[in-house]
Design a protein around this motif. Structure first.
Motif, mmCIF file in Angstrom:
data_model
loop_
_atom_site.group_PDB
_atom_site.id
_atom_site.type_symbol
_atom_site.label_atom_id
_atom_site.label_comp_id
_atom_site.label_asym_id
_atom_site.label_seq_id
_atom_site.Cartn_x
_atom_site.Cartn_y
_atom_site.Cartn_z
ATOM 1 N N CYS A 154 -1.303 -16.600 8.738
ATOM 2 C CA CYS A 154 -1.416 -15.943 7.438
ATOM 3 C C CYS A 154 -0.671 -16.774 6.395
ATOM 4 N N ASP A 155 -1.043 -16.568 5.172
ATOM 5 C CA ASP A 155 -0.402 -17.268 4.065
ATOM 6 C C ASP A 155 0.698 -16.375 3.490
ATOM 7 N N PRO A 156 1.970 -16.732 3.667
ATOM 8 C CA PRO A 156 3.046 -15.855 3.180
ATOM 9 C C PRO A 156 3.019 -15.652 1.670
ATOM 10 N N ASP A 157 2.456 -16.609 0.928
ATOM 11 C CA ASP A 157 2.385 -16.449 -0.527
ATOM 12 C C ASP A 157 1.368 -15.394 -0.949
ATOM 13 N N SER A 158 0.489 -14.994 -0.037
ATOM 14 C CA SER A 158 -0.527 -14.001 -0.382
ATOM 15 C C SER A 158 -0.058 -12.567 -0.133
ATOM 16 N N ILE A 159 1.116 -12.389 0.447
ATOM 17 C CA ILE A 159 1.627 -11.043 0.719
ATOM 18 C C ILE A 159 2.190 -10.450 -0.568
ATOM 19 N N ASP A 160 1.650 -9.316 -0.963
ATOM 20 C CA ASP A 160 2.143 -8.608 -2.145
ATOM 21 C C ASP A 160 2.747 -7.284 -1.684
ATOM 22 N N PRO A 161 4.080 -7.197 -1.599
ATOM 23 C CA PRO A 161 4.713 -5.974 -1.096
ATOM 24 C C PRO A 161 4.333 -4.720 -1.874
ATOM 25 N N PHE A 162 3.991 -4.879 -3.151
ATOM 26 C CA PHE A 162 3.680 -3.725 -3.990
ATOM 27 C C PHE A 162 2.281 -3.178 -3.746
ATOM 28 N N SER A 163 1.446 -3.925 -3.028
ATOM 29 C CA SER A 163 0.098 -3.439 -2.737
ATOM 30 C C SER A 163 -0.018 -2.851 -1.334
ATOM 31 N N LEU A 164 1.063 -2.907 -0.559
ATOM 32 C CA LEU A 164 1.035 -2.371 0.798
ATOM 33 C C LEU A 164 1.195 -0.853 0.792
ATOM 34 N N ARG A 165 0.710 -0.223 1.849
ATOM 35 C CA ARG A 165 0.840 1.217 1.989
ATOM 36 C C ARG A 165 2.322 1.566 2.183
ATOM 37 N N LEU A 166 2.781 2.609 1.512
ATOM 38 C CA LEU A 166 4.180 3.011 1.605
ATOM 39 C C LEU A 166 4.423 3.836 2.865
ATOM 40 N N HIS A 167 5.595 3.640 3.459
ATOM 41 C CA HIS A 167 6.028 4.386 4.635
ATOM 42 C C HIS A 167 7.440 4.885 4.384
ATOM 43 N N PRO A 168 7.868 5.917 5.107
ATOM 44 C CA PRO A 168 9.263 6.361 4.968
ATOM 45 C C PRO A 168 10.217 5.299 5.494
ATOM 46 N N SER A 169 11.477 5.416 5.124
ATOM 47 C CA SER A 169 12.455 4.416 5.546
ATOM 48 C C SER A 169 12.641 4.388 7.059
ATOM 49 N N GLU A 170 12.281 5.428 7.747
ATOM 50 C CA GLU A 170 12.366 5.445 9.211
ATOM 51 C C GLU A 170 10.985 5.178 9.822
ATOM 52 N N PHE A 171 10.293 4.168 9.288
ATOM 53 C CA PHE A 171 8.939 3.829 9.727
ATOM 54 C C PHE A 171 8.867 3.508 11.212
ATOM 55 N N TYR A 172 9.951 3.006 11.764
ATOM 56 C CA TYR A 172 9.963 2.601 13.169
ATOM 57 C C TYR A 172 9.866 3.800 14.113
ATOM 58 N N ARG A 173 9.996 4.998 13.597
ATOM 59 C CA ARG A 173 9.866 6.196 14.425
ATOM 60 C C ARG A 173 8.486 6.837 14.321
ATOM 61 N N LEU A 174 7.584 6.237 13.564
ATOM 62 C CA LEU A 174 6.242 6.794 13.425
ATOM 63 C C LEU A 174 5.513 6.750 14.756
ATOM 64 N N PRO A 175 4.669 7.748 15.045
ATOM 65 C CA PRO A 175 3.990 7.789 16.338
ATOM 66 C C PRO A 175 2.996 6.658 16.571
ATOM 67 N N ASP A 176 2.462 6.054 15.532
ATOM 68 C CA ASP A 176 1.489 4.974 15.743
ATOM 69 C C ASP A 176 2.147 3.603 15.884
ATOM 70 N N ASN A 177 3.450 3.592 16.027
ATOM 71 C CA ASN A 177 4.188 2.341 16.199
ATOM 72 C C ASN A 177 3.823 1.709 17.540
ATOM 73 N N ASP A 178 3.539 0.417 17.549
ATOM 74 C CA ASP A 178 3.125 -0.235 18.795
ATOM 75 C C ASP A 178 4.185 -1.192 19.338
ATOM 76 N N SER A 179 5.437 -0.960 19.024
ATOM 77 C CA SER A 179 6.574 -1.710 19.575
ATOM 78 C C SER A 179 6.554 -3.195 19.253
ATOM 79 N N GLU A 180 6.004 -3.582 18.157
ATOM 80 C CA GLU A 180 5.963 -4.985 17.769
ATOM 81 C C GLU A 180 7.017 -5.263 16.704
ATOM 82 N N ALA A 181 7.379 -6.519 16.604
ATOM 83 C CA ALA A 181 8.257 -6.940 15.520
ATOM 84 C C ALA A 181 7.484 -6.846 14.210
ATOM 85 N N CYS A 182 8.180 -6.597 13.124
ATOM 86 C CA CYS A 182 7.483 -6.512 11.841
ATOM 87 C C CYS A 182 8.424 -6.865 10.694
ATOM 88 N N LEU A 183 7.816 -7.224 9.586
ATOM 89 C CA LEU A 183 8.534 -7.399 8.325
ATOM 90 C C LEU A 183 8.461 -6.089 7.566
#
Length: 92
Positions: A39-68
């Protein structure tokens, strides 16, 4: 920090980030021929991503992967922090 100082600080951050978003990204050179990233890191726009709560890592659809993740103040909006998880615990 009083409210006036906080508003002034946030405004300065907002102005800086807006200038950075509007300018062309710097081109980094490499000493070696590297395979292109998936992926091209310059193409990532944090403001266009879907918002999640600050405890996103506890969401049920979490697949145990590393993430930014991006911490955003939506009032102006400004990017406050960029983080990376090593591995998030699965709740399944």
């Amino acid at each position: 920090m009083d409210e006036t100082a906080l508003v002034r600080w946030k405004s300065q951050i907002y102005d800086y980030q807006q200038r950075a978003r509007e300018s062309e990204p710097l081109q980094q050179t490499a000493l070696f021929d590297l395979t292109p990233a998936h992926c091209d890191p310059d193409s990532i726009d944090p403001f266009s991503l879907r918002l999640h709560p600050s405890e996103f890592y506890r969401l049920p659809d979490n697949d145990s992967e590393a993430c930014l993740y991006f911490i955003i103040d939506n009032t102006l909006p400004i990017l406050l922090y960029v983080g990376e998880t090593k591995r998030t615990p699965s709740q399944r």
